[in-house]
Design an enzyme around this catalytic site. Structure first.
Site, PDB file in Angstrom:
ATOM      1  N   THR A   1      55.568 -19.136  19.013  1.00  0.00           N
ATOM      2  CA  THR A   1      54.875 -17.850  19.084  1.00  0.00           C
ATOM      3  C   THR A   1      54.624 -17.421  20.531  1.00  0.00           C
ATOM      4  OG1 THR A   1      52.708 -16.860  18.675  1.00  0.00           O
ATOM      5  CG2 THR A   1      52.748 -19.228  18.797  1.00  0.00           C
ATOM      6  N   ASP A   2      54.448 -16.117  20.740  1.00  0.00           N
ATOM      7  CA  ASP A   2      54.086 -15.622  22.080  1.00  0.00           C
ATOM      8  C   ASP A   2      52.637 -15.958  22.421  1.00  0.00           C
ATOM      9  OD1 ASP A   2      52.867 -13.857  20.320  1.00  0.00           O
ATOM     10  OD2 ASP A   2      53.623 -12.035  21.284  1.00  0.00           O
ATOM     11  N   GLU A   3      51.864 -16.396  21.411  1.00  0.00           N
ATOM     12  CA  GLU A   3      50.443 -16.661  21.672  1.00  0.00           C
ATOM     13  C   GLU A   3      50.234 -17.838  22.620  1.00  0.00           C
ATOM     14  OE1 GLU A   3      47.920 -16.264  18.222  1.00  0.00           O
ATOM     15  OE2 GLU A   3      49.353 -14.925  17.254  1.00  0.00           O
TER      16      GLU A   3
ATOM     17  N   TYR B   1      45.010 -22.559  17.152  1.00  0.00           N
ATOM     18  CA  TYR B   1      46.382 -22.317  16.659  1.00  0.00           C
ATOM     19  C   TYR B   1      47.366 -22.302  17.828  1.00  0.00           C
ATOM     20  CZ  TYR B   1      50.508 -19.532  15.396  1.00  0.00           C
ATOM     21  OH  TYR B   1      51.804 -19.084  15.247  1.00  0.00           O
TER      22      TYR B   1
ATOM     23  N   LYS C   1      50.452 -24.869  18.847  1.00  0.00           N
ATOM     24  CA  LYS C   1      51.855 -24.445  18.986  1.00  0.00           C
ATOM     25  C   LYS C   1      52.362 -24.772  20.399  1.00  0.00           C
ATOM     26  CE  LYS C   1      54.158 -22.594  16.340  1.00  0.00           C
ATOM     27  NZ  LYS C   1      55.015 -23.078  15.226  1.00  0.00           N
TER      28      LYS C   1
HETATM   29  P1  NAD Z   1      53.229 -19.067   6.878  1.00  0.00           P
HETATM   30  O1  NAD Z   1      51.838 -19.569   7.027  1.00  0.00           O
HETATM   31  O2  NAD Z   1      53.493 -17.856   6.053  1.00  0.00           O
HETATM   32  O3  NAD Z   1      54.144 -20.227   6.265  1.00  0.00           O
HETATM   33  C1  NAD Z   1      54.063 -21.548   6.688  1.00  0.00           C
HETATM   34  C2  NAD Z   1      54.824 -22.403   5.681  1.00  0.00           C
HETATM   35  O4  NAD Z   1      54.781 -23.769   6.127  1.00  0.00           O
HETATM   36  C3  NAD Z   1      54.225 -22.382   4.272  1.00  0.00           C
HETATM   37  O5  NAD Z   1      55.246 -22.242   3.311  1.00  0.00           O
HETATM   38  C4  NAD Z   1      53.545 -23.741   4.145  1.00  0.00           C
HETATM   39  O6  NAD Z   1      53.504 -24.232   2.818  1.00  0.00           O
HETATM   40  C5  NAD Z   1      54.440 -24.601   5.037  1.00  0.00           C
HETATM   41  N1  NAD Z   1      53.731 -25.789   5.531  1.00  0.00           N
HETATM   42  C6  NAD Z   1      52.508 -25.833   6.125  1.00  0.00           C
HETATM   43  N2  NAD Z   1      52.183 -27.111   6.411  1.00  0.00           N
HETATM   44  C7  NAD Z   1      53.243 -27.883   6.032  1.00  0.00           C
HETATM   45  C8  NAD Z   1      53.507 -29.268   6.075  1.00  0.00           C
HETATM   46  N3  NAD Z   1      52.613 -30.133   6.579  1.00  0.00           N
HETATM   47  N4  NAD Z   1      54.694 -29.717   5.594  1.00  0.00           N
HETATM   48  C9  NAD Z   1      55.598 -28.856   5.079  1.00  0.00           C
HETATM   49  N5  NAD Z   1      55.386 -27.523   4.987  1.00  0.00           N
HETATM   50  C10 NAD Z   1      54.227 -27.044   5.466  1.00  0.00           C
HETATM   51  O7  NAD Z   1      53.769 -18.902   8.352  1.00  0.00           O
HETATM   52  P2  NAD Z   1      54.802 -17.834   8.953  1.00  0.00           P
HETATM   53  O8  NAD Z   1      54.058 -16.616   9.329  1.00  0.00           O
HETATM   54  O9  NAD Z   1      55.966 -17.740   8.058  1.00  0.00           O
HETATM   55  O10 NAD Z   1      55.205 -18.579  10.299  1.00  0.00           O
HETATM   56  C11 NAD Z   1      56.317 -19.462  10.346  1.00  0.00           C
HETATM   57  C12 NAD Z   1      56.452 -20.002  11.756  1.00  0.00           C
HETATM   58  O11 NAD Z   1      56.629 -18.929  12.673  1.00  0.00           O
HETATM   59  C13 NAD Z   1      55.240 -20.784  12.243  1.00  0.00           C
HETATM   60  O12 NAD Z   1      55.690 -21.889  12.973  1.00  0.00           O
HETATM   61  C14 NAD Z   1      54.510 -19.798  13.149  1.00  0.00           C
HETATM   62  O13 NAD Z   1      53.784 -20.473  14.155  1.00  0.00           O
HETATM   63  C15 NAD Z   1      55.675 -19.020  13.713  1.00  0.00           C
HETATM   64  N6  NAD Z   1      55.376 -17.624  14.113  1.00  0.00           N
HETATM   65  C16 NAD Z   1      54.782 -16.759  13.224  1.00  0.00           C
HETATM   66  C17 NAD Z   1      54.562 -15.435  13.604  1.00  0.00           C
HETATM   67  C18 NAD Z   1      53.970 -14.422  12.644  1.00  0.00           C
HETATM   68  O14 NAD Z   1      53.736 -13.278  13.028  1.00  0.00           O
HETATM   69  N7  NAD Z   1      53.736 -14.758  11.379  1.00  0.00           N
HETATM   70  C19 NAD Z   1      54.910 -15.015  14.893  1.00  0.00           C
HETATM   71  C20 NAD Z   1      55.506 -15.940  15.770  1.00  0.00           C
HETATM   72  C21 NAD Z   1      55.745 -17.236  15.362  1.00  0.00           C
HETATM   73  P1  TYD Z   2      46.636 -11.444  12.848  1.00  0.00           P
HETATM   74  O1  TYD Z   2      47.486 -10.719  11.842  1.00  0.00           O
HETATM   75  O2  TYD Z   2      45.698 -12.490  12.372  1.00  0.00           O
HETATM   76  O3  TYD Z   2      47.647 -12.020  13.935  1.00  0.00           O
HETATM   77  P2  TYD Z   2      47.332 -12.753  15.370  1.00  0.00           P
HETATM   78  O4  TYD Z   2      45.890 -12.961  15.507  1.00  0.00           O
HETATM   79  O5  TYD Z   2      48.075 -14.039  15.230  1.00  0.00           O
HETATM   80  O6  TYD Z   2      47.903 -11.835  16.388  1.00  0.00           O
HETATM   81  O7  TYD Z   2      45.789 -10.380  13.648  1.00  0.00           O
HETATM   82  C1  TYD Z   2      46.417  -9.313  14.341  1.00  0.00           C
HETATM   83  C2  TYD Z   2      45.338  -8.531  15.050  1.00  0.00           C
HETATM   84  O8  TYD Z   2      44.498  -7.900  14.082  1.00  0.00           O
HETATM   85  C3  TYD Z   2      44.412  -9.397  15.890  1.00  0.00           C
HETATM   86  O9  TYD Z   2      44.072  -8.691  17.075  1.00  0.00           O
HETATM   87  C4  TYD Z   2      43.181  -9.579  15.027  1.00  0.00           C
HETATM   88  C5  TYD Z   2      43.121  -8.278  14.233  1.00  0.00           C
HETATM   89  N1  TYD Z   2      42.539  -8.387  12.870  1.00  0.00           N
HETATM   90  C6  TYD Z   2      41.481  -7.520  12.497  1.00  0.00           C
HETATM   91  O10 TYD Z   2      41.025  -6.670  13.277  1.00  0.00           O
HETATM   92  N2  TYD Z   2      40.972  -7.641  11.229  1.00  0.00           N
HETATM   93  C7  TYD Z   2      41.433  -8.567  10.345  1.00  0.00           C
HETATM   94  O11 TYD Z   2      40.893  -8.642   9.203  1.00  0.00           O
HETATM   95  C8  TYD Z   2      42.514  -9.424  10.741  1.00  0.00           C
HETATM   96  C9  TYD Z   2      43.053 -10.451   9.806  1.00  0.00           C
HETATM   97  C10 TYD Z   2      43.041  -9.294  12.011  1.00  0.00           C
END
Ligand code: NAD
Ligand code: TYD
Length: 360
Positions: free
Chosen positions: A136-138, A163, A167
């Site tokens: 992630t960019d975070e 988180y 990461k």
């Molecule tokens: P998500 O929470 O929707 O899905 C995570 C999946 O991992 C789930 O299916 C869960 O059951 C599985 N999981 C969790 N713990 C596990 C374990 N111990 N063993 C096996 N499986 C396990 O997450 P996402 O949003 O799909 O994110 C996927 C990846 O992308 C993550 O690594 C996250 O850090 C990264 N990412 C997400 C975003 C975003 O905007 N969602 C952005 C950048 C990077």
């Molecule tokens: P989120 O979707 O949790 O992603 P991330 O924190 O990983 O970027 O949140 C996106 C943005 O929205 C973040 O600045 C927090 C804000 N947010 C709210 O204002 N209200 C909410 O209920 C949630 C879940 C997020």
């Protein structure tokens, strides 16, 4: 036939990636999806691929060394695409330990099992084996609010939430494997994704779901925090392109060049729902700006994320394809049409999470 081991494939991005890969490669690839099915993992996301002969689901924890090494021993894995993680910042603030366990220890297990399976006696690796770590960019921390700075691959890590710290730690482990063993890997650091199958704890699906139900829309702080939104299918394509065309051992940032303040996103969702729903739809009546409710800010809330996707564009030719206007319409339409999906994922534990999280 090339075999992919996808971890976390039942989650949001993982399931979209699996759909993308089968659409692109059909029966010329095999995918093994390893997921333990936490609250965020949902096999309903993969209903339309579950009967494919070249798709296998294995329920296993990535922290379980025995289970993961057995999968490597029984299958000739060519590609690992490692999505599995605990992914929600708010949950990490409330319960950091599971983030360290899954994101750090789980990644360590994945790396070690892949290394053991792929390493030859002379310490080099078998031909054409690749591990992609999805991050992630975070990890880069927070940017100033003035639009002038961006995250580059060279930006120093400065994670703030448990988180992003977990990461960042997992990224460092991957780097250490590349540096120490010449382990064939890439890291991708992506901005915020949106699209179908995203669990409604994240901003966009939570706001769509609440608006459809006439529930308040909780905006943290002043609502002016900025995120850089990327349509999930564009992310799936980028991951595939990095494995196909990227240079091994490199990190690539993936971003949408689509910065928006949270309050703008909420306003767009409300306007789009108003436009999209017919007057006869009973859900339309209560959708208006009065639902917006400012609530206490998130602890340690990062102000702005913005990726400069220059490297992936120059080296690989990837660019985001889905304009936000188009992507958000597709996303909202998907949630409006999948009320049952939403009902299923928000039954049970979600209610408890929601009331504890938003009680104040
Ligand atoms: P998500 O929470 O929707 O899905 C995570 C999946 O991992 C789930 O299916 C869960 O059951 C599985 N999981 C969790 N713990 C596990 C374990 N111990 N063993 C096996 N499986 C396990 O997450 P996402 O949003 O799909 O994110 C996927 C990846 O992308 C993550 O690594 C996250 O850090 C990264 N990412 C997400 C975003 C975003 O905007 N969602 C952005 C950048 C990077
Ligand atoms: P989120 O979707 O949790 O992603 P991330 O924190 O990983 O970027 O949140 C996106 C943005 O929205 C973040 O600045 C927090 C804000 N947010 C709210 O204002 N209200 C909410 O209920 C949630 C879940 C997020």
């Amino acid at each position: 036939m090339r075999t992919y081991l996808v971890t976390g494939g039942a989650g949001f991005i993982g399931s979209n990636y699996i759909h993308y890969m089968f659409r692109k490669y059909g029966d010329s690839i095999r995918i093994i999806n390893v997921d333990v099915l936490t609250y965020a993992g949902n096999l309903e996301n993969l209903k339309d691929v579950e009967n494919l002969p070249n798709y296998t689901f294995i329920r296993a924890d990535i922290c379980d060394k025995e289970a993961i090494s057995k999968i490597f021993a029984e299958n000739d894995i060519d590609r690992v695409v490692h999505f599995a993680a605990e992914s929600h910042v708010d949950r990490s603030i409330r319960n950091p330990e599971v983030f360290v366990q899954t994101n750090v220890m789980g990644t360590a297990v994945m790396l070690n099992c892949a290394k053991t399976a792929w390493e030859k006696e002379d310490g080099t690796f078998k031909e054409d084996k690749k591990f992609l770590h999805v991050s992630t960019d975070e990890v880069y921390g927070s940017l100033p609010d003035d639009d002038s700075a961006f995250f580059y691959e060279t930006t120093p890590y400065s994670p703030h939430s448990p988180y992003s710290a977990s990461k960042a730690s997992s990224d460092m482990l991957v780097r250490s494997y590349m540096d120490t063993y010449h382990f064939p890997a890439n890291i991708t650091n992506c901005s915020n994704n949106y699209g179908p199958y995203q669990f409604p704890e994240k901003l966009i699906p939570l706001m769509i779901n609440n608006a459809l139900q006439g529930k308040s829309l909780p905006v943290y702080g002043d609502g002016r925090n900025v995120r850089d939104w990327l349509y999930v299918e564009d992310h799936a394509k980028a991951i595939d392109m990095v494995q196909e065309k990227g240079r091994l051992f490199e990190t690539y940032n993936i971003g949408g060049h689509n910065e928006k303040r949270n309050i703008e996103i909420i306003e767009i969702i409300l306007e789009t729902l108003q436009e999209m729903l017919p007057d006869s739809d009973p859900r339309k009546a209560h959708i208006n700006r009065d639902l917006i409710t400012y609530v206490q800010d998130r602890k340690g809330h990062d102000r702005r994320y913005a990726i400069a996707p220059d490297k992936i564009k120059a080296e690989i030719g990837w660019e985001p394809e889905t304009m936000f206007k188009e992507g958000i319409k597709k996303t909202i339409a998907w949630y409006c049409e999948h009320e049952d999906w939403m009902k299923n994922v928000t039954s049970g534990d979600y209610q408890k999470y929601y009331s504890e999280m938003y009680q104040s």
